[in-house]
Write a protein that holds these residues in place. Structure first.
Motif, PDB file in Angstrom:
ATOM      1  N   VAL A 138      -7.740   0.092   4.583  1.00 51.23           N
ATOM      2  CA  VAL A 138      -8.216   1.319   3.947  1.00 51.23           C
ATOM      3  C   VAL A 138      -7.723   2.540   4.713  1.00 51.23           C
ATOM      4  O   VAL A 138      -7.231   3.510   4.131  1.00 51.23           O
ATOM      5  N   GLY A 139      -7.882   2.512   6.048  1.00 50.90           N
ATOM      6  CA  GLY A 139      -7.391   3.621   6.866  1.00 50.90           C
ATOM      7  C   GLY A 139      -5.882   3.782   6.770  1.00 50.90           C
ATOM      8  O   GLY A 139      -5.362   4.904   6.788  1.00 50.90           O
ATOM      9  N   PHE A 140      -5.187   2.657   6.676  1.00 54.08           N
ATOM     10  CA  PHE A 140      -3.727   2.704   6.523  1.00 54.08           C
ATOM     11  C   PHE A 140      -3.361   3.421   5.232  1.00 54.08           C
ATOM     12  O   PHE A 140      -2.455   4.263   5.210  1.00 54.08           O
ATOM     13  N   TYR A 141      -4.070   3.100   4.156  1.00 54.21           N
ATOM     14  CA  TYR A 141      -3.845   3.811   2.899  1.00 54.21           C
ATOM     15  C   TYR A 141      -4.127   5.298   3.058  1.00 54.21           C
ATOM     16  O   TYR A 141      -3.389   6.144   2.533  1.00 54.21           O
ATOM     17  N   TRP A 142      -5.205   5.623   3.795  1.00 51.00           N
ATOM     18  CA  TRP A 142      -5.582   7.024   4.002  1.00 51.00           C
ATOM     19  C   TRP A 142      -4.447   7.796   4.671  1.00 51.00           C
ATOM     20  O   TRP A 142      -4.138   8.925   4.306  1.00 51.00           O
ATOM     21  N   ILE A 143      -3.817   7.181   5.664  1.00 49.58           N
ATOM     22  CA  ILE A 143      -2.719   7.829   6.396  1.00 49.58           C
ATOM     23  C   ILE A 143      -1.508   8.017   5.492  1.00 49.58           C
ATOM     24  O   ILE A 143      -0.914   9.110   5.446  1.00 49.58           O
ATOM     25  N   ILE A 159       0.833  -1.203   0.000  1.00 48.94           N
ATOM     26  CA  ILE A 159       0.000   0.000   0.000  1.00 48.94           C
ATOM     27  C   ILE A 159       0.869   1.255   0.000  1.00 48.94           C
ATOM     28  O   ILE A 159       0.562   2.241  -0.689  1.00 48.94           O
ATOM     29  N   ILE A 160       1.964   1.246   0.761  1.00 50.42           N
ATOM     30  CA  ILE A 160       2.859   2.410   0.800  1.00 50.42           C
ATOM     31  C   ILE A 160       3.419   2.695  -0.590  1.00 50.42           C
ATOM     32  O   ILE A 160       3.390   3.830  -1.073  1.00 50.42           O
ATOM     33  N   LEU A 161       3.937   1.668  -1.241  1.00 46.47           N
ATOM     34  CA  LEU A 161       4.506   1.851  -2.577  1.00 46.47           C
ATOM     35  C   LEU A 161       3.429   2.196  -3.602  1.00 46.47           C
ATOM     36  O   LEU A 161       3.659   3.022  -4.499  1.00 46.47           O
ATOM     37  N   PHE A 162       2.259   1.578  -3.444  1.00 43.51           N
ATOM     38  CA  PHE A 162       1.152   1.892  -4.340  1.00 43.51           C
ATOM     39  C   PHE A 162       0.783   3.373  -4.243  1.00 43.51           C
ATOM     40  O   PHE A 162       0.569   4.050  -5.255  1.00 43.51           O
ATOM     41  N   THR A 163       0.718   3.886  -3.016  1.00 39.88           N
ATOM     42  CA  THR A 163       0.353   5.290  -2.803  1.00 39.88           C
ATOM     43  C   THR A 163       1.373   6.225  -3.431  1.00 39.88           C
ATOM     44  O   THR A 163       1.011   7.230  -4.061  1.00 39.88           O
ATOM     45  N   ILE A 164       2.649   5.914  -3.264  1.00 41.91           N
ATOM     46  CA  ILE A 164       3.699   6.753  -3.851  1.00 41.91           C
ATOM     47  C   ILE A 164       3.581   6.772  -5.378  1.00 41.91           C
ATOM     48  O   ILE A 164       3.709   7.824  -6.022  1.00 41.91           O
ATOM     49  N   ILE A 165       3.325   5.603  -5.966  1.00 45.62           N
ATOM     50  CA  ILE A 165       3.195   5.520  -7.423  1.00 45.62           C
ATOM     51  C   ILE A 165       1.997   6.333  -7.909  1.00 45.62           C
ATOM     52  O   ILE A 165       2.087   7.099  -8.878  1.00 45.62           O
ATOM     53  N   VAL A 166       0.850   6.170  -7.222  1.00 49.43           N
ATOM     54  CA  VAL A 166      -0.360   6.892  -7.628  1.00 49.43           C
ATOM     55  C   VAL A 166      -0.163   8.399  -7.479  1.00 49.43           C
ATOM     56  O   VAL A 166      -0.556   9.187  -8.347  1.00 49.43           O
TER      57      VAL A 166
END
Length: 359
Positions: free
Chosen positions: A256-261, A30-37
């Motif tokens: 989901v909340g982790f992604y939000w953070i 999720i961390i890497l996904f968020t950075i990519i997005v």
């Protein structure tokens, strides 16, 4: 609408599954996904920054229009739209990055609550048979929205009964279910159904703090952008998004909340970068410089008239100006002569009256 977000979640699920297979941890994925997005969305952030800076530059002109057409709202809106068109400003452009996280978040949400469908991409008929069987189990039937999550969480106890899954499906589910522990938290569980000792309550708290902190810093770094058409968007960012993110992080699976953070933290870093390199002052200066260069290039493209034609036009203009000057001089002389004759007549009348009264 739900099917659209579910499809979006399925598309995002491919990226999540790829990252998970590499790092074998859903939190890291999720961390890497968020950075990519966020990196893919960065051009939209720059465009939004430029739009909001342009609106800030037009704030004084907008206030003048408000004063001028205070009693005619329709005329004000018309003139304001003309101003936006003239300056090339999109009044809704500042809201773009405010709205874009919603489909991303919902896509993540659907990829999390339907992991068999959207992340592992198991056949729909197989999933339908499995969820129908599991939904009849007491305790799981009441959480039918998260049945796929329940299958992943309790797969060790259920796999002997879920014979509809192929050997490849079983291997994928077992592999997937082992990677939801991140920083001591179970990302498959939901804070609202977990005990205090699970520490999952920290997810909605951090979601609230990180999103509010991001909005607060943005407001301090870009105070002039709180004016004009972007004011409503900034209020949504400042108050609405943190509360909404905290509530959703509380009732949804912790992933989901982790992604939000993580999204808020990456967004905070993005805000600092855009402010450093794309502040309103810098954007305005670049915009004016670009406009000057455009006008200069347009002037250079204009072909000059032939020299003899330029001389003819110049002579005509000079002759016209000279004739106009002569007419103005003649009018002044005539006016001065008329005024002098009137004064002489007046003086003559005064002298006769005086002599008459003398007699």
């Amino acid at each position: 609408m739900m099917s659209i977000f579910n499809f979006f979640g399925s598309v995002l699920g491919y990226l999540l599954w790829f990252l998970y297979t590499v790092f074998k941890n859903y939190g890291i994925a999720i961390i890497l996904f968020t950075i990519i997005v966020k990196a893919l969305m960065f051009p939209f952030s720059i465009k939004s920054q430029k739009s909001m800076a342009a609106q800030s530059r037009l704030a004084s002109k907008q206030q003048e229009l408000q004063k001028k057409y205070a009693k005619d709202q329709m005329k004000y809106n018309e003139e304001l739209q003309k101003l936006y068109e003239k300056e090339g400003v999109n009044p809704g452009g500042g809201c773009l990055t405010t709205l874009l996280p919603f489909p991303i978040m919902l896509g993540i949400y659907y990829s999390v609550i339907y992991p068999l469908s959207n992340t592992l991409h198991i056949a729909k008929d197989t999933i339908s048979q499995a969820t129908e069987f599991v939904s009849k189990i007491p305790g799981i039937a009441s959480t039918n929205q998260y049945v796929e999550l329940e299958i992943v969480k309790n797969f060790d106890a259920l796999k002997d009964h879920l014979t509809m899954f192929s050997a490849d499906d079983v291997q994928k589910i077992e592999f997937f279910g082992k990677g939801f522990k991140c920083f001591g938290l179970d990302l498959l569980a939901s804070p609202n159904t977990s005990s205090f000792a699970s520490m999952l309550w920290i997810i909605p708290v951090l979601a609230l703090v990180t999103y509010w902190g991001q909005s607060f810093v943005m407001q301090k770094l870009q105070p002039t952008q709180q004016q004009g058409a972007g004011q409503g968007c900034m209020k949504v960012m400042m108050y609405g998004m943190p509360l909404l993110s905290a509530y959703w992080a509380y009732i949804m699976p912790a992933a989901v909340g982790f992604y939000w953070i993580i999204s808020a933290l990456v967004g905070f870093a993005q805000t600092l970068i855009t402010h450093k390199y794309f502040s309103p002052e810098q954007v305005s200066a670049k915009s004016e410089a670009s406009r000057y260069v455009t006008l200069l290039q347009a002037d250079r493209k204009v072909k000059p008239l032939p020299a003899n034609l330029q001389k003819q036009i110049a002579d005509k203009i000079e002759a016209k100006n000279q004739a106009q000057a002569e007419r103005q001089a003649a009018q002044k002389e005539k006016k001065a002569a008329g005024k002098k004759g009137g004064n002489a007549q007046k003086n003559k009348g005064n002298s006769t009256d005086y002599l008459g009264s003398k007699k």
